[in-house]
Design a protein around this motif. Structure first.
Motif: not given
Length: 263
Positions: A227-251
């Motif tokens: 929706d905006s480049f501010d939205q893109l920058a705000a993703t940096l507040d997420a826990d990327f490691g935990a989300l990637i671990d979840q993505a690996k578990d889900l496939g």
């Protein structure tokens, strides 16, 4: 670069300038003119603003040193000449310093429409204009820092995020969907595909992005829309490691393309 490439990385002179020929200038000019005629109404206004701010034009092949100086003055970003393919660790390290790695060779005429390895046109025309946007630069820098901190085991999923945003991202504007990804704006076929109304558009979601496979040698079957480049920058507040671990578990999600045939 790929081992079978016929291209050779250029080296700068003592003043930091690369030795582009008159033929290079002609190729750059034709590529620039063609894309700039095609892109209005298809790309984000921030991208076109960036082209103007960097002073890109059809007259002469740009020099990385001059692009770097303009970016530094505008957003504190930068560009650094590198071989076309560099190790992920070097790639992420440069991004973490708010610098974008730029391949220094320019494609030949037989590759005007498509070149597999990134060249100067893709890097400067595709990537550098968006580096004039502060929020976008914040994302690039933060992405590099996150990738470095997470390490090798997370690198592949991190590059999915890069691919589906920096290379092939789309954004909503008051005038409709527009492209900002470098792989779209620097490619006639990709720009046509992304703005045809026929490709699948998905709302940007980090977990979905981390689960989405892609191929580099086809026009993309799906694009993620911010929706905006501010939205893109705000993703940096997420826990990327935990989300990637979840993505690996889900496939991975089912691929929206046919598997590449072995050569």
């Amino acid at each position: 670069m790929p081992k079978d490439t016929t291209y050779t990385s250029l080296h700068p002179d003592a003043d930091g300038h690369f030795p582009y020929s008159a033929d290079d200038d002609a190729v750059w000019g034709e590529l620039f003119t063609r894309q700039m005629a095609f892109l209005p109404g298809k790309v984000a206004p921030e991208y076109l603003d960036g082209v103007a701010k960097l002073g890109l034009n059809a007259d002469k092949t740009p020099q990385v040193k001059e692009i770097d100086a303009r970016l530094h003055a505008l957003t504190g970003a930068g560009a650094e000449g590198v071989p076309a393919i560099i190790p992920p660790s070097q790639f992420y390290d440069l991004l973490s310093q708010r610098k974008f790695p730029v391949a220094t060779f320019l494609r030949r005429r037989e590759h005007m429409d498509y070149i597999e390895e990134p060249d100067l046109f893709h890097e400067v025309f595709g990537h550098c204009p968006m580096l004039t946007n502060p929020a976008y630069c914040d994302f690039i820098e933060g992405f590099g820092k996150q990738a470095k901190a997470l390490g090798k085991g997370y690198s592949w999923h991190m590059f999915r995020l890069f691919w589906l945003t920096v290379e092939f991202g789309m954004i909503r504007t008051a005038d409709g969907l527009r492209a900002y990804g470098a792989g779209i704006v620097s490619s006639p076929a990709e720009a046509e595909n992304a703005t045809s109304g026929k490709a699948l558009m998905q709302d940007f979601d980090l977990l979905t992005v981390f689960r989405t496979p892609y191929r580099i040698d086809i026009v993309q079957p799906t694009y993620f829309v911010i929706d905006s480049f501010d939205q893109l920058a705000a993703t940096l507040d997420a826990d990327f490691g935990a989300l990637i671990d979840q993505a690996k578990d889900l496939g991975d999600l089912p691929a929206l393309f046919e598997a590449k045939q072995a050569s």
